[in-house]
Design a protein around this motif. Structure first.
Motif, mmCIF file in Angstrom:
data_model
loop_
_atom_site.group_PDB
_atom_site.id
_atom_site.type_symbol
_atom_site.label_atom_id
_atom_site.label_comp_id
_atom_site.label_asym_id
_atom_site.label_seq_id
_atom_site.Cartn_x
_atom_site.Cartn_y
_atom_site.Cartn_z
ATOM 1 N N ALA A 1 38.804 29.988 25.089
ATOM 2 C CA ALA A 1 38.986 30.376 23.697
ATOM 3 C C ALA A 1 37.781 31.117 23.166
ATOM 4 O O ALA A 1 37.924 32.114 22.459
ATOM 5 C CB ALA A 1 39.264 29.131 22.850
ATOM 6 N N SER A 2 36.571 30.683 23.512
ATOM 7 C CA SER A 2 35.444 31.269 22.793
ATOM 8 C C SER A 2 34.587 32.216 23.621
ATOM 9 O O SER A 2 33.788 32.932 23.051
ATOM 10 C CB SER A 2 34.565 30.169 22.190
ATOM 11 O OG SER A 2 33.978 29.441 23.226
ATOM 12 N N PHE A 3 34.727 32.231 24.939
ATOM 13 C CA PHE A 3 33.877 33.151 25.703
ATOM 14 C C PHE A 3 34.634 34.353 26.244
ATOM 15 O O PHE A 3 34.061 35.152 26.980
ATOM 16 C CB PHE A 3 33.214 32.425 26.887
ATOM 17 C CG PHE A 3 32.409 31.228 26.488
ATOM 18 C CD1 PHE A 3 31.570 31.278 25.388
ATOM 19 C CD2 PHE A 3 32.503 30.044 27.199
ATOM 20 C CE1 PHE A 3 30.822 30.171 25.009
ATOM 21 C CE2 PHE A 3 31.758 28.939 26.829
ATOM 22 C CZ PHE A 3 30.918 29.000 25.728
ATOM 23 N N ARG A 4 35.901 34.485 25.934
ATOM 24 C CA ARG A 4 36.647 35.608 26.506
ATOM 25 C C ARG A 4 36.175 36.905 25.881
ATOM 26 O O ARG A 4 35.770 36.948 24.725
ATOM 27 C CB ARG A 4 38.139 35.417 26.287
ATOM 28 C CG ARG A 4 38.543 35.476 24.824
ATOM 29 C CD ARG A 4 40.003 35.219 24.640
ATOM 30 N NE ARG A 4 40.797 36.184 25.375
ATOM 31 C CZ ARG A 4 42.111 36.124 25.455
ATOM 32 N NH1 ARG A 4 42.765 35.136 24.858
ATOM 33 N NH2 ARG A 4 42.773 37.037 26.123
ATOM 34 N N SER A 5 36.213 37.943 26.697
ATOM 35 C CA SER A 5 35.844 39.225 26.115
ATOM 36 C C SER A 5 37.103 40.056 26.035
ATOM 37 O O SER A 5 37.957 40.000 26.920
ATOM 38 C CB SER A 5 34.802 39.919 26.996
ATOM 39 O OG SER A 5 35.443 40.604 28.042
ATOM 40 N N ARG A 6 37.245 40.794 24.941
ATOM 41 C CA ARG A 6 38.423 41.654 24.824
ATOM 42 C C ARG A 6 38.171 42.883 25.678
ATOM 43 O O ARG A 6 37.207 43.596 25.470
ATOM 44 C CB ARG A 6 38.656 42.043 23.374
ATOM 45 C CG ARG A 6 38.688 40.875 22.441
ATOM 46 C CD ARG A 6 39.950 40.892 21.567
ATOM 47 N NE ARG A 6 40.320 39.528 21.198
ATOM 48 C CZ ARG A 6 41.376 38.890 21.690
ATOM 49 N NH1 ARG A 6 42.182 39.487 22.533
ATOM 50 N NH2 ARG A 6 41.651 37.652 21.312
ATOM 51 N N GLY A 7 39.014 43.085 26.669
ATOM 52 C CA GLY A 7 38.820 44.241 27.540
ATOM 53 C C GLY A 7 37.608 44.065 28.441
ATOM 54 O O GLY A 7 37.057 42.970 28.582
ATOM 55 N N THR A 8 37.195 45.168 29.032
ATOM 56 C CA THR A 8 36.077 45.136 29.976
ATOM 57 C C THR A 8 34.803 44.708 29.262
ATOM 58 O O THR A 8 34.444 45.296 28.255
ATOM 59 C CB THR A 8 35.862 46.536 30.560
ATOM 60 O OG1 THR A 8 37.137 47.081 30.879
ATOM 61 C CG2 THR A 8 35.003 46.472 31.793
ATOM 62 N N PRO A 9 34.105 43.671 29.783
ATOM 63 C CA PRO A 9 32.876 43.261 29.119
ATOM 64 C C PRO A 9 31.825 44.358 29.221
ATOM 65 O O PRO A 9 31.638 44.958 30.274
ATOM 66 C CB PRO A 9 32.438 42.012 29.885
ATOM 67 C CG PRO A 9 33.351 41.861 31.016
ATOM 68 C CD PRO A 9 34.434 42.870 30.940
#
Ligand code: HEA
Ligand code: HEA
Ligand code: CUA
Ligand SMILES: [Cu+2]
Lengths: 187, 251, 613
Positions: free
Chosen positions: B69-77
């Motif tokens: 939930a909190s560490f995902r990056s939207r698209g390519t980091p």
């Protein structure tokens, strides 16, 4: 197991081959461990009186002696002594064949006293049989080495084929050193 | 302690509490009917293991869910994360926790449960039943009563029974689901298993009262079963008497 | 015509095999007539052994070794078109693809078998399969899936990737590598032939005495498993030597990618333990074919011997399956969290610890077998100790994604699902390791659910992660990301529904390996069956995605994931010699976020700087 890939950079082929052979020997020792454990699991230390003790001792000595000639042939190859190498290989093969004949005689007797369908016979024939098949494959390897040696494939600087076959032969010999007492001596 | 860790801790506690609550509430109704003292030991061990498993499951789940939930990056980091290589205190606590849990599980319900079962097995049996298996049937012998049957296993309630099991051909296994007890039938060997039925009942009312083969033995494996009937001692005696009468008549 | 000439080595192998079959069968007939044992089994054994030799000689053994020995010119490498995939080539990348494609096909076949099984189990009574057909289908499903689980990662992924990851140009023994692949097709053929020889109804474990007395199909199974074992041993030997000897300059043991470590650990097991199963199978063959008495009680034989020998291999074998899966999952988690692998050294230690422990736990399969009760406690203790090193792997997984920059691509999703699934599989393993509970659960659907969680939920999910992750490297094309995600979600959900329900069936007293069951269990079985059909259907998305993307996906760059390990530092797909300039390793593979860190310098000019960590 003479691996050489020309297009690739040279690795230390010899040490790679040696490691490969040692790993194979470790692997195969597990097979012999399984064989030996099944003997004790099923038959404990039971040993029938009909075992041909003198013959067992003689073939053991023959096999140990063949390790000596095998060693001498490797040394000869290392020193580039082609004749000594070939003669000793030939002697090793001869002794190996004698061993196989000895096992054959032993089997003939065993068939009458404890055939493979009996408890001890099962163990006896399996242990000696698996070992004999190793001896046979060793003989084939030695034969190939002799054949290649005749064609002058080995020099004092490059004789991996000889070394590999001889190491394997020693291993087969050592395996017998474990099998012989478990079949003939324990009780 | 940082904010992330605190939230995970709370999430873990929450999940663990909910999980334990569910286990404690649902466990008793989870198992099929149990009809032997030994079976209760088995069910208790199972329940206790579930109680131990919940915090482990909850911890991993809490960490995974929170991280997702909190560490995902939207698209390519666009950049890398912090270069944390390891963390000794965390490792230390983790080792302590897993070693402690493992030790606990080994002692209880492992060793304690086995001890309880062994204590029962050591008791002098009130009844000995010999069971011979063959493809695909059961020959059940009551040596003391001198009767044998292929039809059903009848046992008196409250009596400690020792089963002496062997096989005439391939491997089978003696298993009565309601007793939770199982042992292989091995040709050339007699294996034993014990049960102290503590509830009357029979196959008609509950299919867990059945003697079922539990080791693959060929075509008839799944149908290699006979009914089990646990009855009062009086009823058992009557049945035994009738069986021996039948046997004598057919001789 | 092109097709026929492309398949020439295979046709040659087949015709040699036929000749071998005839010779062997003839010898077998001779043997039976000499020994007065009216049996077709010696004919089958000798026929098969010679056919196998013929096949191997024809397909490439002769060209690879024999010609050199007798002094004939050795033929060159195969070309560049599709034909090279049907040849005895020594390029590890081609062999890797051969393995992968073969085992994906085997897995689909085994999956279809499981669908048949689930149709039969939809309702009590007979539906489509009779009891013998059911047993054969079940056993075939089991052994084919086990083969998939043992060989897909080591044979497929490791073959393709391991030399790349350590900066080598090939494996240590390229020809033996080819040999261990070409041994596999006969295994598949034998297994698929079993139904025509009466099938085999002993499950994948083949416990005697049943496996001594049943139909000839059993013998085919035994020979197939034995052959497969040879391939496994050779593979293990090859990878150990490769890892020990062929690492690029600077690739110290402390800098090996974790996937390489996992293969190292798994190869240790397959090199050694496999000999035990070979011997176990040999004992059954000897009992069947020459009438020995390993398992005949009247002669002092004892089936427990087989059970011990078999599990001495088959328990470690589950770690042959799962260790490389840990490797893939941790690899993917690290690169897609863009963080160093947490507690790298401890993970390596844990892998080796698992290897060590795996050899001393086997009898947890035998709690109810009738072995002495005094063995229960020691084996329970060792078995439960395995949770400690395995726990380290979990800590590493969680520690790696913690505070990362999670890039949720399809491989990453599969890797995270791996952690979740294997957690359930591992924890339920504890229920089985505990003696009091296992007395009830042994040979029960709880066990079936446990191992589908570890193998399918664990290893197969990791295989899926690897398949998507390395797809661009292997094929040079990108897979379809959207379809990948659809596949992930449909597989993840249907998978968990199917197999969670199986735990329930087990607790309710459903025993395994039955074609029929009491009517009380009808509801739960119907539920599992229907869920499993959706699960099977989810694989269609995968197959479509793979085939479509391989044919016309967008062309992939050398490093679409911007990952640091060596396999991404060469083109996709890599050239024959792997690296145009042999790489020199100068740093750790996982130093994401460390300013200025480099894993490998492509061109070696005077060697790289050695910054020890
Ligand atoms: C990839 C395959 C795989 C793996 C990895 C495992 C892993 C484990 N297995 Fe499993 N098992 C199988 C495949 C596998 N198994 C198969 C195929 C069978 C059946 C064969 C047949 O009969 O056909 C089987 C059967 C089987 C049995 C026999 C059941 C029976 O027939 O009676 C047992 C009993 O002990 C067992 C136990 C375990 C344990 C303890 C682990 C452990 O390694 C699990 C360790 C992992 C964890 C515990 C989770 C992670 C740890 C933490 C998060 C740390 C904290 C946790 C604790 C302290 C508990 N397994
Ligand atoms: C790698 C290991 C692996 C995998 C992935 C699977 C996958 C599956 N297994 Fe497997 N299973 C085993 C290993 C595995 N199994 C083993 C070792 C046994 C023990 C055997 C024994 O006791 O001896 C066993 C036993 C076993 C049983 C118990 C049989 C019994 O005891 O009687 C069952 C029952 O449901 C089952 C079901 C399934 C299902 C539904 C899947 C599904 O996940 C399969 C998913 C489907 C596919 C992969 C096929 C691809 C799909 C298509 C081609 C689509 C086309 C078809 C349709 C849409 C209909 N398995
Ligand atoms: Cu008897 Cu299964
Ligand atoms: Cu195990």
């Amino acid at each position: 197991m003479v691996e050489a890939t020309a297009s690739h950079p040279v690795h230390d082929r010899l040490s790679i081959n040696r490691l490969g052979l040692w790993l194979f020997i470790i692997s195969d020792s597990f097979l012999f461990a399984a064989l030996l454990s099944s003997r004790f699991f099923l038959q404990g230390v039971h040993r029938p009186a009909e075992l041909n003790q003198p013959l067992g001792l003689v073939i053991s000595i023959i096999l140990v002696a063949s390790s000596l000639t095998a060693y001498r042939s490797e040394m000869a190859a290392a020193h580039g002594d082609q004749r000594g190498f070939r003669n000793n290989i030939l002697m090793t093969i001869g002794l190996g064949l004698l061993f196989i004949i000895g096992v054959g005689v032993e089997w003939r007797e065993a068939f009458t006293h404890f055939p493979p369908s009996t408890g001890f016979g099962t163990i006896f024939f399996t242990l000696t049989g698996v070992h004999a098949s190793h001896v046979l494959s060793g003989l084939i390897l030695l034969g190939i080495v002799l054949f290649l040696g005749r064609k002058g494939r080995f020099t004092s600087g490059s004789y991996w084929g000889v070394e590999g076959a001889v190491k394997y032969w020693h291993f087969v010999d050592v395996a017998w050193v474990f099998i012989y007492p478990t079949l003939y001596l324990v009780s | 302690m940082n904010r992330h860790a605190l939230i995970v801790l709370l999430l873990w506690l929450l999940l663990a509490v909910v999980g334990e609550f569910l286990v404690v509430r649902l466990a008793p109704g989870m198992f099929p009917v149990v009809a032997a003292e030994e079976g209760e030991i088995v069910d208790n061990a199972f329940t206790f293991l579930m109680i131990l498993a919940v915090p482990v499951l909850a911890f991993v789940l809490a960490t995974l869910l929170y991280s997702l939930a909190s560490f995902r990056s939207r698209g390519t980091p666009s950049q890398d994360g912090p270069p944390i290589h390891t963390n000794r205190p965390v490792l230390f606590v983790w080792f302590l926790a897993t070693i402690g849990l493992t030790a606990l599980m080994i002692v209880h319900p492992g060793i304690t449960g086995m001890r309880e079962l062994a204590d029962r097995a050591d008791r002098e049996p009130d009844l000995v039943v010999k069971v011979e298996t063959m493809r695909f049937g059961w020959r059940i012998t009551y040596p003391e009563q001198k009767i044998n049957t292929f039809q059903e296993l009848v046992l008196p309630v409250g009596k400690h029974v020792r089963f002496e099991v062997t096989s005439l051909d391939v491997l089978h296994a003696f298993w009565v689901p309601a007793f939770r007890m199982k042992i292989d039938a091995v040709p050339g060997m007699v294996t034993t298993v014990h049960a102290t039925p503590n509830r009357t009942g029979g196959f008609q009312n509950d299919p867990n009262f059945r003697l079922q083969c539990a080791e693959l033995c060929g075509i008839g494996h799944s149908v290699m079963q006979v009914p089990v009937r646990v009855v009062e001692q009086k009823e058992f005696d009557a049945w035994a008497a009738q069986q021996s009468k039948l046997a004598r008549r057919s001789n | 015509m092109a097709a026929a000439s492309g398949l020439k080595p295979i046709l040659k192998g087949l015709s040699f095999a036929l000749v071998g079959l005839l010779i062997g069968a003839g010898l077998g007939l001779l043997f039976t007539s000499l020994t007065n044992r009216p049996s077709t089994e010696p004919v089958i054994v000798l026929g098969y052994v010679f056919a196998l030799l013929g096949w191997l000689l024809g397909v490439g053994l002769w060209d690879a070794w024999g010609r050199e020995w007798v002094g004939l010119p050795v033929q060159g490498e195969a070309g560049h078109d599709w034909r090279r995939f049907f040849r005895f080539t020594t390029d590890h990348k081609i062999i890797g693809v051969q393995y992968l494609v073969t085992f994906v096909v085997v897995m689909l076949l085994a999956g279809i078998a499981s669908v048949l099984m689930r149709v039969e189990l939809m309702a009590p009574g007979k539906n489509i399969l009779g009891p013998n057909e059911f047993n054969t289908t079940m056993s075939l499903h089991g052994i084919m899936m086990i083969a998939v689980a043992v060989a897909t990662i080591i044979g497929g992924f490791a073959n393709f990737l391991l030399p790349l990851m350590i900066g080598a140009d090939d494996v240590a023994f390229p020809r033996i590598n080819a040999l261990s692949y070409w041994i596999i097709p006969p295994v598949a053929v034998l297994l698929l032939l079993t139904p025509f020889f009466g099938g085999f109804d002993s499950g994948w474990t083949a416990y005697p005495p049943l496996s001594v007395i049943n139909a000839h199909g059993q013998l085919l199974f035994l020979l197939a498993f034995l052959t497969f074992g040879v391939s496994s041993i050779l593979g293990g030997l090859n990878f150990l030597t490769t890892i020990i000897k062929l690492r690029a300059p600077g690739m110290t043991w402390g800098r090996l990618p974790i996937f390489v470590w996992s293969i190292f650990a798994a190869a240790l097991i397959s090199l050694t333990a496999t000999q035990f199963v070979a011997y176990g199978l040999l004992m059954i063959i000897l009992d069947r074919v020459v009438g020995m008495s390993f398992f005949r009680a009247s002669e002092g034989g004892n089936p427990l011997l087989y059970e011990h020998i078999f599990w001495f291999y088959s328990h470690p074998a589950v770690y042959i399956m799962i260790l490389p899966a840990f490797g893939i999952a941790l690899e993917v988690l690290t690169h897609f969290s863009r963080k160093p692998l947490f507690a790298y050294k401890w993970v390596v230690g844990a892998f080796l610890g698992i290897v060590g422990l795996s050899f001393i736990v086997w009898a947890h399969h035998l709690y109810t077998s009738g072995m002495p009760n005094s063995l229960h406690i020691p084996f329970m203790v060792t078995t439960e100790l395995i949770s400690i090193p395995t726990g380290v792997v979990f800590l590493a997984a969680l520690g790696t994604i913690w505070m990362g920059r999670l890039w949720l691509t399809t491989p990453m999703l599969f890797a995270i699902a791996f952690v979740f699934n294997f957690l359930i599989g591992g924890v339920t393993g504890i229920f089985l390791a505990d003696v009091p509970t296992d007395i009830q659960l042994q040979d029960n659907y709880f066990v079936v659910a446990h191992f589908h969680y570890t193998i399918m939920g664990g290893e197969i999910f990791a295989i899926m992660a690897g398949l998507y992750y390395w797809f661009p490297k292997v094929t040079g094309r990108m897979y379809h990301e959207k379809l990948g995600k659809v596949h992930f979600w449909s597989m993840f959900l249907t998978y968990n529904v199917t197999f969670l329900a199986m735990f329930w069936a087990g607790i309710q007293g459903m025993n395994r390996r039955v074609a029929d069951y009491i009517p009380d269990l009808a509801g739960i079985n119907l539920f599992v069956s229907i869920a499993s059909f959706f699960l099977a259907a989810s694989f269609l998305i995968l197959v479509y995605n793979l085939v479509r993307s391989w044919a016309r996906g967008t062309v992939a760059s050398a490093s679409p994931w911007r990952a640091r390990t060596l396999e991404w530092q060469t083109s996709s797909p890599p050239p024959l010699e792997n690296f145009p300039h042999p790489p020199v390793v100068v740093g750790h593979p996982y130093d994401y976020g460390v300013p200025g860190s480099v894993h490998a310098a492509p061109a070696p000019v005077g060697g790289g700087s050695e910054d020890e960590r």
